[in-house]
Design a protein around this motif. Sequence first.
Motif, PDB file in Angstrom:
ATOM      1  N   CYS A  68       1.889 -11.598  -9.168  1.00 29.57           N
ATOM      2  CA  CYS A  68       0.498 -11.743  -8.745  1.00 29.57           C
ATOM      3  C   CYS A  68      -0.480 -11.054  -9.680  1.00 29.57           C
ATOM      4  CB  CYS A  68       0.310 -11.209  -7.325  1.00 29.57           C
ATOM      5  SG  CYS A  68       0.474  -9.413  -7.194  1.00 29.57           S
ATOM      6  N   GLY A  69       0.025 -10.179 -10.559  1.00 33.07           N
ATOM      7  CA  GLY A  69      -0.855  -9.497 -11.499  1.00 33.07           C
ATOM      8  C   GLY A  69      -1.452  -8.218 -10.964  1.00 33.07           C
ATOM      9  N   GLU A  70      -1.077  -7.819  -9.760  1.00 28.81           N
ATOM     10  CA  GLU A  70      -1.652  -6.597  -9.199  1.00 28.81           C
ATOM     11  C   GLU A  70      -1.309  -5.402 -10.083  1.00 28.81           C
ATOM     12  OE1 GLU A  70      -1.827  -5.163  -4.878  1.00 28.81           O
ATOM     13  OE2 GLU A  70      -0.140  -4.051  -5.722  1.00 28.81           O
ATOM     14  N   TYR A  71      -2.339  -4.613 -10.384  1.00 30.21           N
ATOM     15  CA  TYR A  71      -2.165  -3.364 -11.116  1.00 30.21           C
ATOM     16  C   TYR A  71      -2.602  -2.247 -10.183  1.00 30.21           C
ATOM     17  CZ  TYR A  71      -2.891   0.502 -14.313  1.00 30.21           C
ATOM     18  OH  TYR A  71      -2.832   1.718 -14.920  1.00 30.21           O
ATOM     19  N   ALA A  72      -1.776  -1.239 -10.043  1.00 30.34           N
ATOM     20  CA  ALA A  72      -2.116  -0.126  -9.159  1.00 30.34           C
ATOM     21  C   ALA A  72      -1.991   1.180  -9.926  1.00 30.34           C
ATOM     22  CB  ALA A  72      -1.193  -0.109  -7.946  1.00 30.34           C
ATOM     23  N   TRP A  73      -2.993   2.027  -9.795  1.00 29.08           N
ATOM     24  CA  TRP A  73      -2.920   3.368 -10.368  1.00 29.08           C
ATOM     25  C   TRP A  73      -3.678   4.306  -9.448  1.00 29.08           C
ATOM     26  CZ3 TRP A  73      -6.455   7.097 -11.318  1.00 29.08           C
ATOM     27  CH2 TRP A  73      -5.981   8.241 -11.955  1.00 29.08           C
ATOM     28  N   THR A  74      -3.052   5.375  -9.141  1.00 31.51           N
ATOM     29  CA  THR A  74      -3.675   6.429  -8.367  1.00 31.51           C
ATOM     30  C   THR A  74      -2.734   7.614  -8.399  1.00 31.51           C
ATOM     31  OG1 THR A  74      -4.515   7.092  -6.192  1.00 31.51           O
ATOM     32  CG2 THR A  74      -2.700   5.543  -6.210  1.00 31.51           C
ATOM     33  N   LEU A  75      -3.248   8.751  -8.122  1.00 38.25           N
ATOM     34  CA  LEU A  75      -2.383   9.918  -8.054  1.00 38.25           C
ATOM     35  C   LEU A  75      -1.388   9.792  -6.903  1.00 38.25           C
ATOM     36  CD1 LEU A  75      -4.967  12.737  -8.802  1.00 38.25           C
ATOM     37  CD2 LEU A  75      -3.176  11.878 -10.319  1.00 38.25           C
ATOM     38  N   LEU A  76      -1.674   8.881  -5.967  1.00 36.06           N
ATOM     39  CA  LEU A  76      -0.829   8.736  -4.788  1.00 36.06           C
ATOM     40  C   LEU A  76       0.185   7.604  -4.889  1.00 36.06           C
ATOM     41  CD1 LEU A  76      -3.576   9.302  -2.068  1.00 36.06           C
ATOM     42  CD2 LEU A  76      -1.994  10.962  -3.050  1.00 36.06           C
ATOM     43  N   VAL A  77       0.207   6.864  -6.030  1.00 36.69           N
ATOM     44  CA  VAL A  77       1.204   5.806  -6.167  1.00 36.69           C
ATOM     45  C   VAL A  77       2.576   6.455  -6.241  1.00 36.69           C
ATOM     46  CG1 VAL A  77       2.113   4.008  -7.677  1.00 36.69           C
ATOM     47  CG2 VAL A  77      -0.310   4.132  -7.261  1.00 36.69           C
ATOM     48  N   ALA A 133       5.517   0.856  -5.017  1.00 26.40           N
ATOM     49  CA  ALA A 133       5.924  -0.278  -5.849  1.00 26.40           C
ATOM     50  C   ALA A 133       7.000  -1.094  -5.143  1.00 26.40           C
ATOM     51  CB  ALA A 133       6.414   0.222  -7.207  1.00 26.40           C
ATOM     52  N   GLN A 134       7.917  -0.435  -4.448  1.00 28.79           N
ATOM     53  CA  GLN A 134       8.968  -1.141  -3.711  1.00 28.79           C
ATOM     54  C   GLN A 134       8.378  -1.986  -2.592  1.00 28.79           C
ATOM     55  OE1 GLN A 134      11.462   2.149  -2.640  1.00 28.79           O
ATOM     56  NE2 GLN A 134      12.670   2.016  -4.513  1.00 28.79           N
ATOM     57  N   GLU A 135       7.369  -1.460  -1.902  1.00 27.51           N
ATOM     58  CA  GLU A 135       6.717  -2.211  -0.829  1.00 27.51           C
ATOM     59  C   GLU A 135       6.040  -3.451  -1.391  1.00 27.51           C
ATOM     60  OE1 GLU A 135       4.066   0.356   1.320  1.00 27.51           O
ATOM     61  OE2 GLU A 135       5.685   1.720   1.877  1.00 27.51           O
TER      62      GLU A 135
END
Length: 86
Positions: free
Chosen positions: A56-65, A70-72
């Motif tokens: 889907c192209g989702e990019y996620a970044w945060t101190l809480l990732v 990522a598994q979810e």
Amino acid sequence: MTATVTSIAAFAAAAAADTVSPPAPMFLGSIPTGAGADVHVYQDSDGSLSSDCTGCGEYAWTLLVTPEFAQEHAAICLRTPRARAA
């Protein structure tokens, strides 16, 4: 008294030469999705994690990732892998 004049271009070039690029994120691994795509997980130099999905192209970044985040995403993403840009 003598004034020294430095052009903006010369100042910018000198500043660019002193700039150090941050290290590239370290690849931690991939988590496959049910549709055949992958969620790639990276660790940045500050210890934070980021992920991107080849479906889907989702990019996620945060101190809480977390790896669980990522598994979810891998568990619910139903998009097939996107074609790479030529």
